[in-house]
Design a protein around this motif. Structure first.
Motif, PDB file in Angstrom:
ATOM      1  N   LYS A 161      -1.166  14.135  18.470  1.00  0.00           N
ATOM      2  CA  LYS A 161      -2.457  13.677  18.964  1.00  0.00           C
ATOM      3  C   LYS A 161      -2.698  12.176  18.801  1.00  0.00           C
ATOM      4  CE  LYS A 161      -4.854  18.098  18.409  1.00  0.00           C
ATOM      5  NZ  LYS A 161      -6.026  18.799  17.836  1.00  0.00           N
ATOM      6  N   LYS A 162      -2.019  11.533  17.872  1.00  0.00           N
ATOM      7  CA  LYS A 162      -2.273  10.119  17.646  1.00  0.00           C
ATOM      8  C   LYS A 162      -1.349   9.254  18.497  1.00  0.00           C
ATOM      9  CE  LYS A 162      -5.587  10.812  14.833  1.00  0.00           C
ATOM     10  NZ  LYS A 162      -6.974  10.508  15.259  1.00  0.00           N
ATOM     11  N   ASN A 163      -1.843   8.077  18.820  1.00  0.00           N
ATOM     12  CA  ASN A 163      -1.077   7.135  19.632  1.00  0.00           C
ATOM     13  C   ASN A 163       0.252   6.819  18.949  1.00  0.00           C
ATOM     14  OD1 ASN A 163      -0.168   4.542  20.804  1.00  0.00           O
ATOM     15  ND2 ASN A 163      -2.124   4.649  21.890  1.00  0.00           N
ATOM     16  N   ARG A 164       1.314   6.825  19.715  1.00  0.00           N
ATOM     17  CA  ARG A 164       2.643   6.591  19.137  1.00  0.00           C
ATOM     18  C   ARG A 164       2.767   5.201  18.500  1.00  0.00           C
ATOM     19  NH1 ARG A 164       6.187  10.638  21.065  1.00  0.00           N
ATOM     20  NH2 ARG A 164       4.845  12.492  21.081  1.00  0.00           N
ATOM     21  N   SER A 165       1.938   4.259  18.945  1.00  0.00           N
ATOM     22  CA  SER A 165       1.987   2.912  18.350  1.00  0.00           C
ATOM     23  C   SER A 165       1.489   2.909  16.911  1.00  0.00           C
ATOM     24  CB  SER A 165       1.150   1.939  19.181  1.00  0.00           C
ATOM     25  OG  SER A 165      -0.225   2.288  19.146  1.00  0.00           O
ATOM     26  N   PHE A 166       0.812   3.986  16.482  1.00  0.00           N
ATOM     27  CA  PHE A 166       0.349   4.094  15.100  1.00  0.00           C
ATOM     28  C   PHE A 166       1.505   4.386  14.142  1.00  0.00           C
ATOM     29  CE2 PHE A 166      -4.247   5.585  16.214  1.00  0.00           C
ATOM     30  CZ  PHE A 166      -4.514   4.309  16.699  1.00  0.00           C
ATOM     31  N   HIS A 167       2.622   4.891  14.665  1.00  0.00           N
ATOM     32  CA  HIS A 167       3.742   5.297  13.833  1.00  0.00           C
ATOM     33  C   HIS A 167       4.839   4.228  13.836  1.00  0.00           C
ATOM     34  CE1 HIS A 167       1.473   8.895  14.332  1.00  0.00           C
ATOM     35  NE2 HIS A 167       2.003   9.234  15.508  1.00  0.00           N
ATOM     36  N   TYR A 204      -0.719   2.062  11.540  1.00  0.00           N
ATOM     37  CA  TYR A 204      -2.174   2.206  11.409  1.00  0.00           C
ATOM     38  C   TYR A 204      -2.620   1.790  10.003  1.00  0.00           C
ATOM     39  CZ  TYR A 204      -6.793   4.365  11.298  1.00  0.00           C
ATOM     40  OH  TYR A 204      -8.137   4.585  11.151  1.00  0.00           O
ATOM     41  N   VAL A 205      -1.932   2.297   8.984  1.00  0.00           N
ATOM     42  CA  VAL A 205      -2.278   1.948   7.602  1.00  0.00           C
ATOM     43  C   VAL A 205      -2.057   0.458   7.362  1.00  0.00           C
ATOM     44  CG1 VAL A 205      -1.676   2.326   5.175  1.00  0.00           C
ATOM     45  CG2 VAL A 205      -1.808   4.275   6.730  1.00  0.00           C
ATOM     46  N   HIS A 206      -1.003  -0.092   7.949  1.00  0.00           N
ATOM     47  CA  HIS A 206      -0.727  -1.531   7.807  1.00  0.00           C
ATOM     48  C   HIS A 206      -1.904  -2.347   8.330  1.00  0.00           C
ATOM     49  CE1 HIS A 206       0.911  -5.493   8.908  1.00  0.00           C
ATOM     50  NE2 HIS A 206       1.790  -5.295   7.927  1.00  0.00           N
ATOM     51  N   GLN A 207      -2.407  -2.000   9.504  1.00  0.00           N
ATOM     52  CA  GLN A 207      -3.520  -2.748  10.083  1.00  0.00           C
ATOM     53  C   GLN A 207      -4.799  -2.545   9.281  1.00  0.00           C
ATOM     54  OE1 GLN A 207      -3.244  -4.963  12.614  1.00  0.00           O
ATOM     55  NE2 GLN A 207      -5.379  -5.487  12.099  1.00  0.00           N
ATOM     56  N   VAL A 253       0.858  -1.189   0.000  1.00  0.00           N
ATOM     57  CA  VAL A 253       0.000   0.000   0.000  1.00  0.00           C
ATOM     58  C   VAL A 253       0.889   1.232   0.000  1.00  0.00           C
ATOM     59  CG1 VAL A 253      -1.782   1.276   1.241  1.00  0.00           C
ATOM     60  CG2 VAL A 253      -1.786  -1.234   1.275  1.00  0.00           C
ATOM     61  N   VAL A 254       0.591   2.170  -0.888  1.00  0.00           N
ATOM     62  CA  VAL A 254       1.346   3.426  -0.965  1.00  0.00           C
ATOM     63  C   VAL A 254       0.430   4.557  -0.492  1.00  0.00           C
ATOM     64  CG1 VAL A 254       2.614   5.017  -2.444  1.00  0.00           C
ATOM     65  CG2 VAL A 254       2.702   2.555  -2.902  1.00  0.00           C
ATOM     66  N   TYR A 255       0.919   5.329   0.490  1.00  0.00           N
ATOM     67  CA  TYR A 255       0.115   6.432   0.995  1.00  0.00           C
ATOM     68  C   TYR A 255       0.954   7.690   1.164  1.00  0.00           C
ATOM     69  CZ  TYR A 255       2.027   5.897   5.770  1.00  0.00           C
ATOM     70  OH  TYR A 255       2.852   5.845   6.863  1.00  0.00           O
ATOM     71  N   ASN A 256       0.283   8.818   1.267  1.00  0.00           N
ATOM     72  CA  ASN A 256       0.923  10.113   1.451  1.00  0.00           C
ATOM     73  C   ASN A 256       0.300  10.820   2.653  1.00  0.00           C
ATOM     74  OD1 ASN A 256       2.604  10.569  -1.248  1.00  0.00           O
ATOM     75  ND2 ASN A 256       0.651   9.652  -1.811  1.00  0.00           N
TER      76      ASN A 256
END
Length: 263
Positions: A102-108, A121-124, A87-90
């Motif tokens: 503001k977002k949970n550090r586990s998302f990064h 986050y995108v992976h999940q 998946v490619v995202y920007n």
């Protein structure tokens, strides 16, 4: 004058050495000496001092997320042997600071000193979308529907982002399905089915051939009396021709049973 010039040169070198440059495709944020993140983003091409505080950089353009070695369930309830996608995202450059704060550090995710915002986050989200899309297809039909799966997975991810009000911060530009492998048992069953169908077709041909041969023999047997009558008439005409002197030479078959009177 010399002392003043030396001081300015030293100050310039110190300032240059204590700076970081934001590269193309990245956005930075400043962290003060008090560990607080400053509002606003540091744009590509800018030089930013790091003598006091620090600068974090975030790749925001064409971030690739690999979703490998997953085993979704197909419509026929078989578990896929392997399914790999990318998946490619920007990231919207203006949303970098907000996402990081503001977002949970586990998302990064972090790699080589860079922080990939919302990577996990995108992976999940991609993983969940693949599992949902795969349930619509038979295991052996997935490869033929690869493009449809790519489109659907992308739409499902976008829908998830919209639900979380992240659709203005994250843009999914592409989904690429790289590997689709059905379970070995499914492939073996398919091969057995093809083999059985081929054998059945061969048997059908043999039956049709035997049927035609039987019809031919039956037709010959039903016309046996007519054939014998025609042979007898032919023999009679040959005998008459010889008796009347119309035939001087004749080749008599070895199985000729007629009566010939020669005068």
């Amino acid at each position: 004058m010399k002392s003043s010039s030396a001081f300015l040169l030293a100050s310039s070198l110190t300032t240059f050495i204590g700076c970081t440059r934001i590269e193309t495709g990245e956005v930075g944020v400043r962290i003060g000496f008090d560990k607080q993140i400053s509002a606003g983003e540091l744009l590509p091409g800018s030089f930013n001092q790091t003598i006091i505080g620090s600068v974090l950089t975030f790749p925001v353009k064409d971030v690739s997320v690999r979703v490998d070695d997953i085993t979704p369930l197909a419509k026929d309830n078989s578990t896929m042997k392997d399914f790999d996608a990318m998946v490619v995202y920007n990231i919207n450059p203006q949303a970098v600071s907000e996402l990081y704060v503001k977002k949970n550090r586990s998302f990064h995710a972090e790699h080589d000193g860079d922080i990939y915002l919302m990577y996990n986050y995108v992976h999940q989200a991609a993983r969940n979308a693949i599992y949902k899309s795969a349930r619509k297809y038979e295991a052996l039909d997935m490869n033929d529907n690869r493009q449809a799966i790519e489109t659907e997975v992308r739409e499902l991810i976008i829908h998830t982002l919209a639900e979380e009000k992240l659709d203005t911060s994250i843009t999914v530009s592409q989904v690429l399905v790289r590997v689709i492998l059905p379970a070995d048992s499914v492939v073996a069953s398919a091969n057995d089915l093809v083999r059985a169908k081929n054998e059945y077709k061969q048997k059908e041909v043999e039956v049709q051939t035997a049927k035609k041969e039987a019809e031919r023999i039956a037709a010959l047997n039903s016309n046996k009396g007519a054939i014998e009558y025609m042979a007898a008439m032919a023999n009679m005409k040959i005998a008459e021709a010889i008796a009347n002197g119309k035939v001087n030479t004749i080749v008599i078959p070895s199985d000729f049973k007629g009566m010939v009177n020669v005068r």
